[in-house]
Scaffold this active site. Structure first.
Site, short mmCIF file in Angstrom:
data_model
loop_
_atom_site.label_atom_id
_atom_site.label_comp_id
_atom_site.label_asym_id
_atom_site.label_seq_id
_atom_site.Cartn_x
_atom_site.Cartn_y
_atom_site.Cartn_z
N TYR A 337 0.85 -1.20 0.00
CA TYR A 337 0.00 0.00 0.00
C TYR A 337 0.88 1.25 0.00
CZ TYR A 337 -3.40 3.43 1.81
OH TYR A 337 -4.18 4.53 2.00
N CYS A 338 0.63 2.17 -0.94
CA CYS A 338 1.34 3.45 -1.02
C CYS A 338 2.84 3.19 -1.16
CB CYS A 338 0.99 4.31 0.19
SG CYS A 338 1.60 6.01 0.10
N LEU A 339 3.67 3.77 -0.31
CA LEU A 339 5.12 3.56 -0.42
C LEU A 339 5.48 2.09 -0.19
CD1 LEU A 339 6.56 6.66 1.46
CD2 LEU A 339 6.14 6.37 -0.97
#
Length: 606
Positions: A337-339
């Site tokens: 998720y995300c980074l």
């Protein structure tokens, strides 16, 4: 006694005398001067919350000098200003003229931007409030034209200048004043000004807390480990960077391939395990999957030298190693998720380069692999800004959570700053806390070296998709990934715009399913079944298919109502083996006994 054994005479040994014409030794060397510069910039960075004044000044100067040498654009803007003024004047005259019985109100000449709800109140459609709103929107319309790129001007500076003007206009919006906002004016009259008294008290509390460097305690009913992050599980592995949580099964049998979720280290992992009713972890466990979650440690200044690649080696790979000991011989569904998704993609590409076939699939949730169109976060990412942030982190050892939070709030100033000012400090009404708000306030820090390497390697230089991202001295390529991919973008994402997330398909050749879901960076991912108003689009690219642009994909993708979670669970199930007995918690016989019940130590660090 010969010369080699003779003792030196007693007394201090003096260095040889310098020649009379030799220059004196410098008191400071070049490094000392540079360190002084860095200390000065770090001090300034604390005041500006990490925003480089050079980045702002360069955009303003580029715009002003090019506009000064563009008589055609100046004439165009003068005519635009005159036209807007005439339209506003006609509307003001029509609004001041008594209307005939049954006649409709004059049509406003200027409309707010989509998603701008500052002037939605019905009272705002009547004078004098309608005139305040239309005057502001006329100014906004003029400056939108004035900040368009001038020939020869840097496109980055043009976008930055437009952003700066929007921020300045947001400050003076009529919605922020008791005198020009009908909602505030009515509340003040009805309460005799007590709303302003309460708001002043709230402001004093918040300022005092900020000056003391304190964080607000989680409200009752929304505490981590009691109300949030309560899906049953155990910490089965821990190192200096992360804890690995294994969740207990809730079905009689589970899929043999476990799911490993790698969250962003910028925040705590439990956005994916909020309350039981909107926990993605609980949902996956209920669908018959064995789920593992990485919980990152909150770094301190002592961790300043932890590098970006450590999150791959001591994070993703260490977790895969522990899972391999718990369920040996089974492939893993890796999700980030995300980074965390960016790191998962880098880890997957590196594993593919090394012919490591432990992955059954790769899922990217609002995660970017190409940063050439990374949205408004990129507006101030240039050499000046990165150097300025590096000096701030060099001095502090970490990027503080409050400094990071300020940058995200500025991106959505209307929603995250000025709407709060209006509600809390002018209306005198505290927001009722919810699970997402509590999670959003529970921020983490980022080590100096890691964040510097991440900003330079990915945001500034975009090395991963440019073919220049090296892991352990050798370049990795996303196109080496053969495991099928499931990619999720969200419609109103200000952090990872969906068209940027979609571009992972441009740099890969494997099977890829892309989902575009309603909501933003956080709410679009936390999209449990039964959540009202949710919808998504889905489409699949097979190996060998030609690349379709994001807009072409959008035209042909299937539209669906509801949550995207069931679609992902079905996708994972089709790429998993038949259900079998659930594995044990941890691997005591392999040196990985369950340590403690989740969520435990790292997630509670402040």
């Amino acid at each position: 006694m010969d010369a080699t054994t003779a003792k030196a005479p007693a007394g201090p040994v003096l260095p040889p005398a310098a020649p009379r014409d030799a220059p004196p030794e410098p008191i400071w060397d070049g490094v000392s001067y540079e360190n002084l510069d860095r200390i000065a910039r770090a001090g300034l960075g604390r005041v500006t919350q990490g925003v480089s004044p050079n980045a702002v000044a360069a955009a303003v100067l580029d715009w002003a000098t090019h506009l000064a040498r563009a008589p055609g654009r100046q004439t165009e803007l003068a005519l635009a200003a005159w036209t807007d003024l005439m339209r506003l004047g006609r509307y003001a005259a029509a609004s001041a003229t008594p209307a005939d019985a049954g006649a409709s109100a004059p049509e406003p000449p200027f409309a707010p931007q989509p998603g701008d709800h500052r002037f939605d109140d019905p009272a705002g459609g009547r004078p004098p409030y309608s005139l305040y709103a239309q005057g502001f929107l006329a100014v906004e319309d003029f400056w939108e034209k004035a900040t368009r790129p001038v020939r020869g001007m840097s496109a980055e500076h043009a976008a930055r200048m437009a952003f700066l003007v929007r921020q300045a206009l947001d400050v003076v919006s009529p919605s922020n004043s008791v005198a020009t906002n009908p909602v505030l004016a009515k509340a003040t009259l009805d309460e005799g000004g007590m709303n302003l008294v309460r708001g002043a008290g709230f402001l004093a509390e918040d300022v005092a807390r900020a000056l003391a460097g304190e964080r607000e305690a989680p409200p009752a009913g929304l505490e981590v480990g009691k109300d949030l992050a309560v899906t049953p599980g155990k910490v089965v592995f821990r190192n200096h960077l992360m804890e690995l949580i294994q969740y207990e099964p809730t079905t009689a049998e589970v899929r043999p391939e476990p799911v490993l979720i790698v969250p962003a280290w910028i925040m705590k992992y439990y956005i994916l395990d909020l309350r039981p009713q909107n926990s993605l972890v609980r949902y996956l466990v209920g669908q018959g999957f064995t789920v593992f979650m990485v919980s990152w440690r909150n770094p301190t200044a002592a961790d300043r030298d932890i590098g970006f690649d450590a999150y791959r080696t001591d994070g993703v790979l260490a977790a895969l190693g522990a899972i391999g000991a718990t369920v040996p011989g089974r492939k893993v569904h890796l999700a980030g998720y995300c980074l965390g998704g960016t790191t998962a993609a880098i880890a997957a590409a590196t594993m593919a380069r090394e012919h490591d076939d432990r992955l059954a699939s790769l899922t990217l949730l609002a995660a970017q692999t190409d940063f050439s169109e990374a949205g408004e976060l990129m507006l101030f990412v240039d050499e000046s800004q990165v150097a300025f942030l590096e000096d701030l982190m060099w001095d502090q050892g970490v990027l503080d959570a409050r400094q990071m939070d300020s940058a995200f709030r500025i991106l959505r100033a209307n929603d995250l700053i000025w709407s709060r000012v209006m509600r809390e400090y002018l209306l005198g009404r505290r927001d009722a806390p919810n699970d997402l708000m509590v999670w959003n306030a529970d921020q983490t820090r980022m080590p100096y070296r890691m964040h510097s390497e991440y900003l330079r390697g990915l945001f500034l230089e975009n090395r991963l998709t440019a073919g220049r991202y090296a892991v352990e001295g050798r370049v990795v390529a996303l196109k080496d990934i053969e495991a099928p991919m499931f990619i999720v973008g969200t419609e109103s994402d200000h952090v990872a715009p969906w068209r940027s997330v979609y571009k992972a398909q441009l740099f890969t050749d494997n099977e890829a399913t892309f989902v575009l879901t309603s909501g933003g960076h956080n709410a679009g991912i936390v999209s449990e079944p039964g959540h009202p108003g949710r919808h998504y689009r889905i489409g699949c690219r097979q190996p060998g298919d030609r690349y379709a642009s994001p807009d072409a994909w959008l035209t042909g993708a299937s539209a669906c109502e509801g949550s995207w979670w069931p679609a992902w669970a079905e996708w994972l199930g089709l790429r998993s083996g038949p259900p079998a007995a659930a594995p044990a918690m941890g691997a005591p016989d392999r040196g990985l006994p369950p340590l403690e019940p989740a969520p435990r130590v790292y997630v509670l660090q402040r």
